[in-house]
Design a protein around this motif. Structure first.
Motif, PDB file in Angstrom:
ATOM      1  N   LYS A   1      -3.122 -12.140  -4.587  1.00 20.94           N
ATOM      2  CA  LYS A   1      -2.880 -13.156  -3.559  1.00 20.94           C
ATOM      3  C   LYS A   1      -2.442 -12.547  -2.236  1.00 20.94           C
ATOM      4  N   GLU A   2      -1.878 -11.338  -2.277  1.00 23.55           N
ATOM      5  CA  GLU A   2      -1.456 -10.685  -1.039  1.00 23.55           C
ATOM      6  C   GLU A   2      -2.630 -10.038  -0.312  1.00 23.55           C
ATOM      7  N   ASN A   3      -3.748  -9.886  -0.989  1.00 29.80           N
ATOM      8  CA  ASN A   3      -4.884  -9.174  -0.410  1.00 29.80           C
ATOM      9  C   ASN A   3      -6.134 -10.030  -0.230  1.00 29.80           C
ATOM     10  N   TYR A   4      -6.281 -11.086  -1.034  1.00 28.47           N
ATOM     11  CA  TYR A   4      -7.461 -11.937  -0.939  1.00 28.47           C
ATOM     12  C   TYR A   4      -7.046 -13.363  -0.601  1.00 28.47           C
TER      13      TYR A   4
ATOM     14  N   SER B   1       0.815  -1.224   0.000  1.00 25.86           N
ATOM     15  CA  SER B   1       0.000   0.000   0.000  1.00 25.86           C
ATOM     16  C   SER B   1       0.846   1.270   0.000  1.00 25.86           C
ATOM     17  N   ASN B   2       2.147   1.136  -0.246  1.00 20.62           N
ATOM     18  CA  ASN B   2       3.032   2.304  -0.254  1.00 20.62           C
ATOM     19  C   ASN B   2       3.959   2.309  -1.467  1.00 20.62           C
ATOM     20  N   ALA B   3       3.598   1.569  -2.488  1.00 19.84           N
ATOM     21  CA  ALA B   3       4.478   1.425  -3.649  1.00 19.84           C
ATOM     22  C   ALA B   3       4.647   2.716  -4.430  1.00 19.84           C
TER      23      ALA B   3
ATOM     24  N   LYS C   1      -7.649 -10.612   3.387  1.00 22.93           N
ATOM     25  CA  LYS C   1      -6.552 -10.862   4.312  1.00 22.93           C
ATOM     26  C   LYS C   1      -6.435  -9.689   5.294  1.00 22.93           C
ATOM     27  N   PRO C   2      -5.803  -9.897   6.455  1.00 23.13           N
ATOM     28  CA  PRO C   2      -5.748  -8.840   7.483  1.00 23.13           C
ATOM     29  C   PRO C   2      -5.124  -7.540   7.011  1.00 23.13           C
ATOM     30  N   ASN C   3      -4.184  -7.626   6.072  1.00 26.50           N
ATOM     31  CA  ASN C   3      -3.476  -6.424   5.631  1.00 26.50           C
ATOM     32  C   ASN C   3      -4.230  -5.647   4.551  1.00 26.50           C
ATOM     33  N   TYR C   4      -5.414  -6.099   4.170  1.00 20.71           N
ATOM     34  CA  TYR C   4      -6.139  -5.468   3.056  1.00 20.71           C
ATOM     35  C   TYR C   4      -6.519  -4.026   3.398  1.00 20.71           C
TER      36      TYR C   4
ATOM     37  N   GLU D   1     -15.574  -9.082   0.838  1.00 24.31           N
ATOM     38  CA  GLU D   1     -15.904  -8.072  -0.153  1.00 24.31           C
ATOM     39  C   GLU D   1     -16.794  -8.716  -1.206  1.00 24.31           C
ATOM     40  N   LEU D   2     -17.943  -8.087  -1.461  1.00 21.12           N
ATOM     41  CA  LEU D   2     -18.890  -8.577  -2.445  1.00 21.12           C
ATOM     42  C   LEU D   2     -18.835  -7.670  -3.669  1.00 21.12           C
ATOM     43  N   ILE D   3     -18.664  -8.260  -4.855  1.00 19.14           N
ATOM     44  CA  ILE D   3     -18.592  -7.491  -6.088  1.00 19.14           C
ATOM     45  C   ILE D   3     -19.568  -8.083  -7.097  1.00 19.14           C
ATOM     46  N   GLN D   4     -20.351  -7.207  -7.721  1.00 13.69           N
ATOM     47  CA  GLN D   4     -21.281  -7.646  -8.761  1.00 13.69           C
ATOM     48  C   GLN D   4     -21.054  -6.822 -10.026  1.00 13.69           C
TER      49      GLN D   4
END
Length: 639
Positions: free
Chosen positions: A585-588, A372-374, A624-627, A546-549
């Motif tokens: 993969k790092e976020n979900y 989140s700081n890239a 994931k916790p870091n999301y 997170e729900l996405i439609q």
């Protein structure tokens, strides 16, 4: 016949009863993919690992490229005879063998060599294939996937190598998968060995293994043993001072780049060079502590505009390391704490924030992107002590280009590694936040209602122009509409009165975010990629889900489509899109298709094979916790 053939040839292949494996070693392809950068990094790292203990003199590596006559390459005719006997059994091996055969008739052959000085060299060459841990010649020359370990644990921890597969990197750089190594040991004894990586093959009515050794064969106690040749060969293969020299003939043309070698040396070893522990001579170029900055400030090698440094950050790293005082940070893996020195620089001109993770031998592992700081304006260099080095070593991949938990098999160690990498991001993120607050102070109390309104309005207008209309009701809640605002064309001569642009469908065909092939390849395969208007997307975050439609009912391009792949790109508050910054993969943790009730594969930065029913896509994502729940995205659909 078998024994005679094996003994009389300068190259030895072990006989086998029949051919079982018809593929080239997969590690060859892996190192070939790393290019001259991987080759250079691997060989210099090996030289640093072989430095003389208690010596203050720098390790010197001489890299030379040139041309040699084919007849001066030891035993080359026999290698060519073997290659002519190879039989490909699939498209890859046929293509590789065909490439080899096109090269064998060259009279003048390109080569590259890596010679090190102020190093130990290999020991026990006279003992040949002794199987003794003290004889490093036997381990290096005749054992695959074996890494020699130092008896001194401190020295072993600091060494760069650990997997025992890097030796094959040199074979991958040769069109014939051929390499030699010349050694001069402490006693001044000089020997030459070599390996060639082919496939299992039939030669003179006998089947042989894929690997050939440039070695003599002697019978001892009814057992055959390999021994090296005394080195009295062409000067390209000479090694008269203590240390090791790697020679790679038939150098691949794509590896034959002096400029790329120079940049790799600077990028991967700037710390060891600045600290006076390494000097690299590349043909007529000398890179040491006194000269490295002349290469970093040369526009032939590096972009000199800070705002344009988006992939290569070495000039920034060197300035940060030389000019900033290190900060102490502690990073835990849940089991124990590790202490690092972080050289940190905040600079508004920097557009991509990266951290050079460096081993104690002075070799950079990777340009680490802090989660989140890239895109934050900073630059940093991270170095630990011996214990920290040992732990980083356990997290490295085979090519020493990344720390990761992916290849760790033990579930406990894997969890600890994942926690360590996440905590590393968190600790550096704290420093980034502190620096941003320090460099952007608020002076007194400020009424920001008007300012926020202007920014919010401009942002919505930018999104509207790019993707379609976003309307706001009286309650100031976002209402996504199914229709898309259109604009009238400026009237031109010959236009019919009142003509307007065709109505947008809400998706737009694009070549962006296309990791699976070129546009032509995708077109040929029938694959299309579209960017999705926000009007078609509903997104809701509830607890850890997170729900996405996606609503594609009115999209002609999506008619009759029953499944798709989805990918996400970050978008910031100014509407700028960032490709490859968000890692799925790092976020979900998981992705579920709510139509089918089954899991979707997350791979290659895409959520794959999501079903479409009646034009609707429904996804449930476990966070994931870091999301970071504040992130905004541009979505892409591949059908």
């Amino acid at each position: 016949m078998t024994a005679v053939t094996t003994k009389t040839s300068p190259w030895k292949f072990s006989p086998i009863p029949n051919i079982e494996e018809s593929n080239f070693n997969k590690i060859l392809e892996r190192f070939y993919g790393l290019g001259v950068q991987g080759l250079t990094k691997e060989n210099i790292q090996n030289s640093l690992d072989g430095r003389l203990p208690n010596s203050t003199a720098p390790v010197i590596v001489k890299i030379e490229t040139g041309t040699i006559n084919r007849k001066d390459i030891p035993g080359i005719d026999h290698v060519i005879d073997r290659i002519k006997c190879l039989e490909g059994r699939n498209s890859y091996t046929k293509e590789t063998i065909g490439h080899m055969l096109k090269r064998v008739n060259q009279d003048e052959v390109r080569y590259i060599s890596f010679e090190d000085i102020n190093t130990k060299g290999l020991t026990g060459a006279k003992n040949g294939q002794s199987h003794s841990k003290k004889d490093t010649w036997g381990i290096y020359a005749y054992n695959k996937g074996v890494h020699f370990e130092e008896s001194d644990s401190k020295i072993e921890t600091s060494r760069g190598g650990s997997h025992g597969v890097g030796k094959i990197a040199s074979n991958a750089a040769s069109d014939l998968h051929l390499m030699y190594f010349a050694n001069c040991d402490e006693q001044g004894d000089q020997h030459l060995g070599g390996t060639v990586q082919l496939i299992e093959h039939l030669y003179e009515d006998q089947c042989y293994r894929s690997t050939g050794y440039f070695a003599d064969l002697k019978e001892e106690n009814n057992t055959s043993k390999f021994y090296p040749y005394e080195n009295d060969f062409h000067s390209v293969f000479e090694k008269k001072t203590r240390g090791l020299k790697i020679i790679i003939p038939y150098l691949r043309s794509e590896f034959d780049s002096e400029e790329e070698i120079i940049k790799t040396v600077c990028d991967s070893f700037f710390i060891s060079i600045l600290d006076g522990r390494l000097e690299v001579q590349i043909n007529d170029h000398v890179i040491n502590a006194d000269t490295i900055e002349s290469y970093l400030t040369n526009s032939q090698y590096y972009n000199q505009e800070i705002s344009e440094m988006k992939k290569v950050f070495t000039p920034l790293y060197v300035k940060t390391y030389k000019n900033q005082k290190p900060r102490e940070i502690i990073v835990s893996n849940g089991e124990r704490d590790y202490q690092f020195k972080l050289y940190f620089k905040y600079d508004e001109a920097i557009v991509k924030g990266r951290v050079a993770i460096v081993r104690t031998i002075g070799m950079k592992i990777e340009d680490f992107a802090v989660k989140s700081n890239a895109t934050k304006p900073f630059n940093a260099v991270l170095i630990g002590g011996l214990e920290e080095d040992g732990y980083l070593k356990s997290l490295e991949n085979e090519s020493h280009t990344k720390i990761s938990a992916e290849d760790i098999k033990d579930p406990i160690l894997k969890r600890q590694a994942t926690r360590f990498i996440n905590n590393l991001s968190k600790e550096i993120a704290k420093i980034i936040d502190e620096e941003m607050k320090k460099n952007n102070p608020t002076d007194g109390v400020m009424d920001t209602k008007d300012l926020l309104y202007i920014i919010e309005t401009e942002f919505k207008q930018d999104l509207s122009n790019a993707y379609g209309a976003v309307k706001i009701n009286q309650g100031k809640k976002v209402v996504k509409t199914t229709d898309v605002t259109t604009k009238k064309n400026t009237k031109k001569k010959g236009d019919k009165k009142g003509s307007v642009e065709p109505k947008s469908t809400g998706i737009k065909r694009t070549r962006r975010n296309n990791p699976t092939g070129t546009a032509d390849e995708l077109q040929e395969s029938g694959t299309e990629i579209y960017s999705v208007s926000p009007n078609l997307v509903k997104r809701l975050i509830l607890n850890n889900h997170e729900l996405i439609q996606f609503n594609f009912k009115d999209i002609p391009e999506m008619k009759k489509k029953t499944s798709c792949h989805l990918s996400f790109n970050l978008i910031d508050g100014m509407g700028e899109e960032y490709k490859d910054e968000f890692k799925l993969k790092e976020n979900y943790a998981h992705a579920f298709d709510q139509h089918s009730g089954s899991s979707c594969l997350i791979d290659d930065e895409k959520i794959k094979d999501v079903s479409i029913r009646d034009g609707i896509v429904k996804l449930k994502l476990d966070l994931k916790p870091n999301y970071n729940r504040a992130l905004k995205f541009v979505y892409y659909v591949e059908v």
